[in-house]
Design an enzyme around this catalytic site. Structure first.
Site, PDB file in Angstrom:
ATOM      1  N   HIS A  89     -22.885  10.566  47.184  1.00  0.00           N
ATOM      2  CA  HIS A  89     -22.738  10.352  45.734  1.00  0.00           C
ATOM      3  C   HIS A  89     -23.401  11.487  44.977  1.00  0.00           C
ATOM      4  O   HIS A  89     -24.413  12.049  45.411  1.00  0.00           O
ATOM      5  CB  HIS A  89     -23.281   8.981  45.287  1.00  0.00           C
ATOM      6  CG  HIS A  89     -24.750   8.761  45.521  1.00  0.00           C
ATOM      7  ND1 HIS A  89     -25.709   9.133  44.602  1.00  0.00           N
ATOM      8  CD2 HIS A  89     -25.418   8.175  46.544  1.00  0.00           C
ATOM      9  CE1 HIS A  89     -26.906   8.781  45.059  1.00  0.00           C
ATOM     10  NE2 HIS A  89     -26.767   8.223  46.241  1.00  0.00           N
ATOM     11  N   ASP A  91     -24.212  11.269  41.581  1.00  0.00           N
ATOM     12  CA  ASP A  91     -25.084  10.838  40.484  1.00  0.00           C
ATOM     13  C   ASP A  91     -26.513  10.694  40.993  1.00  0.00           C
ATOM     14  O   ASP A  91     -26.760  10.529  42.195  1.00  0.00           O
ATOM     15  CB  ASP A  91     -24.588   9.538  39.864  1.00  0.00           C
ATOM     16  CG  ASP A  91     -24.633   8.354  40.820  1.00  0.00           C
ATOM     17  OD1 ASP A  91     -24.264   8.525  42.003  1.00  0.00           O
ATOM     18  OD2 ASP A  91     -25.025   7.239  40.408  1.00  0.00           O
ATOM     19  N   GLU A 153     -23.411   5.365  42.151  1.00  0.00           N
ATOM     20  CA  GLU A 153     -24.212   4.640  43.137  1.00  0.00           C
ATOM     21  C   GLU A 153     -25.567   4.237  42.584  1.00  0.00           C
ATOM     22  O   GLU A 153     -26.070   3.153  42.881  1.00  0.00           O
ATOM     23  CB  GLU A 153     -24.379   5.494  44.400  1.00  0.00           C
ATOM     24  CG  GLU A 153     -24.925   4.733  45.611  1.00  0.00           C
ATOM     25  CD  GLU A 153     -26.439   4.586  45.628  1.00  0.00           C
ATOM     26  OE1 GLU A 153     -26.950   3.696  46.318  1.00  0.00           O
ATOM     27  OE2 GLU A 153     -27.131   5.376  44.928  1.00  0.00           O
TER      28      GLU A 153
END
Length: 467
Positions: A89, A91, A153
């Protein structure tokens, strides 16, 4: 072949680290609505990296319109070879107070063999590890590879379930590698095979219509804050074990977690004993835990001498593998209602929920993975539990029940301080993780044809200029 791959990974590593540093500089904080442009930029950079690495197709998808886009990149499977889905992920968590960091959180810096910066370990290292693996093969991995890089996430993957369902055919794979965990220690590779779940609520206690003088009425009129404290104290027995009835305890882990090591990693003060019973691994991986995360009540500074009419707290349960999150949350609510002291009014509002999960770490894919990680790290991989919830693991398992799931570390270790200040990535272990993933792809290529997913979502060869 393993020596060739070792040299190939070592050759591509400087460029991969440079790209990782560039990704760290992007403040892709999914919890911040104002960071949507940064999340878009992060997704575009990620897609560009895999396109340049030879992906046959890359896409940036925001199906739910959240402003937190995901990236899909595909390297088609050679005929008769399996397909592997590699997850990470892009983020990250908020940095918090930048002044609490030794170096600026979004300015990557290498010190003492570690790369510092927000997202360095969690989980932009996962993106970089996948990138290193496909670059090591010159953009032509020996198996089909689908890359999924999620963008939400760190806020619990709220739309991932629907995303997986909508794109199931494109994401179908024989093996799924979720590179978002930690090794057991520096140099000790680990597969996370159990994860605790989460059930939380907000409990509010009310006793009075309004605050009143603590001298005039105290001693007869109940105050809500004292009642709340008594109620919260019933969550544990005298040993510190959770006292909520009906919760599950999982089988005891086989890994020994030394208490002194845990005390140091958890920064427990000298002389303060640990709570609960059983081994450390039992307590953090196989048993439930109850935590009071926050309390709304008057601040000490400026507090009047008055009885408090209402107070509330957020209570979190970590659930053992094998439990059911909705049922456990109902048990928590029932406990709080049943243990209200002095007949005070108690209201429970449901909050966060995540299912626990256990993975069967056996079969040909795990055998291949253990060989790959042994070659990369020079020692056997061990199976560990995860004390925290990673909700997306259960989402993948539900959507792809026939796929083998591995939860791996892209180089993170217990000292990486994910979610905290001075987050960092151990660079030697990062190189080991990159090599392990490349070796895994090679090992999986040697497995027998596993069925209809073998050709992957796109079986045509990549364009000639993708190598």
């Amino acid at each position: 072949m393993s020596d060739d791959l070792r040299r190939a990974v070592h050759r591509v590593l400087p460029g991969v680290l440079s790209d990782l540093k560039d990704l760290i500089r992007v403040q892709s904080v999914s919890a911040d609505p104002g960071a949507a442009p940064q999340l878009r930029r992060s997704a575009e950079m990620t897609a560009g990296l895999f396109a340049a690495a030879g992906a046959h197709r890359t896409e940036i998808l925001d199906d739910a319109g959240t402003g937190r886009p995901a990236v899909l990149a595909r390297f088609p499977a050679p005929a008769g070879r399996p397909t592997v889905l590699l997850y990470a992920h892009h983020d990250v968590q908020p940095a918090g107070d930048p002044g609490a960091w030794t170096t600026p959180p979004f300015e990557p810096e290498i010190t003492g063999g570690r790369l510092y910066g927000r997202g360095s370990a969690d989980d932009k290292a996962g993106i970089a590890a996948h990138l290193a693996a496909v670059r090591a093969f010159g953009g032509r991995p020996p198996v089909g590879v689908t890359i999924l890089v999620e963008g939400e996430e760190e806020i619990g993957s709220p739309t991932l379930g629907g995303f997986l369902a909508r794109h199931r055919d494109s994401l179908a794979a024989d093996a799924i590698v979720l590179a978002d965990s930690e090794n057991f220690a520096v140099g000790v590779p680990a597969f996370t095979t159990t994860l605790r779940g989460l059930a939380a609520c907000v409990v509010e206690v009310r006793t009075l219509e309004t605050g009143v003088h603590s001298g005039t009425y105290g001693g007869a009129a109940p105050d809500a804050l004292t009642a709340l404290c008594r109620l919260l104290a019933t969550l544990h027995d005298d040993n510190g074990d959770v006292a909520v009835e009906g919760l599950v305890t999982a089988p005891r882990p086989t890994v020994e977690y030394p208490e002194e090591r845990f005390r140091a990693e958890a920064s427990v003060l000298d002389g303060v004993p640990l709570v609960g019973t059983g081994g450390v691994a039992d307590r953090i991986w196989a048993k439930p835990a109850a935590t009071v995360l926050a309390i709304d009540a008057p601040a000490v500074a400026g507090a009047p001498n008055a009885l408090v009419p209402a107070a509330r707290a957020k209570v979190s349960l970590r659930l053992a593998p094998g439990d059911d999150a909705p049922r456990a949350r109902a048990a928590l609510a029932r406990h709080l209602l049943d243990h209200a002291p002095w007949g005070v009014r108690v209201q429970v509002t449901e909050s966060d929920l995540a299912q626990p999960h256990a993975i069967d770490p056996h079969g040909p894919v795990y055998d291949a993975a253990r060989r790959a990680y042994r070659l990369a790290y020079g020692r056997d991989v061990i199976d560990i539990g995860g004390g925290g919830a990673i909700p997306f693991v259960a989402e993948f398992a539900e959507t792809f029940p026939e796929s083998t799931i591995l939860v791996t570390s892209p180089g993170g270790d217990p000292a990486c301080r994910a979610h905290s200040t001075d987050e960092s990535l151990h660079l030697a272990d990062f190189e080991h993780a990159c090599l392990a993933e490349a070796l895994l792809l090679n090992e999986l290529a040697a497995l027998p044809d596993s069925g209809p997913q073998t050709a992957g979502p796109e079986s045509e060869p990549p364009p000639a200029n993708s190598a």
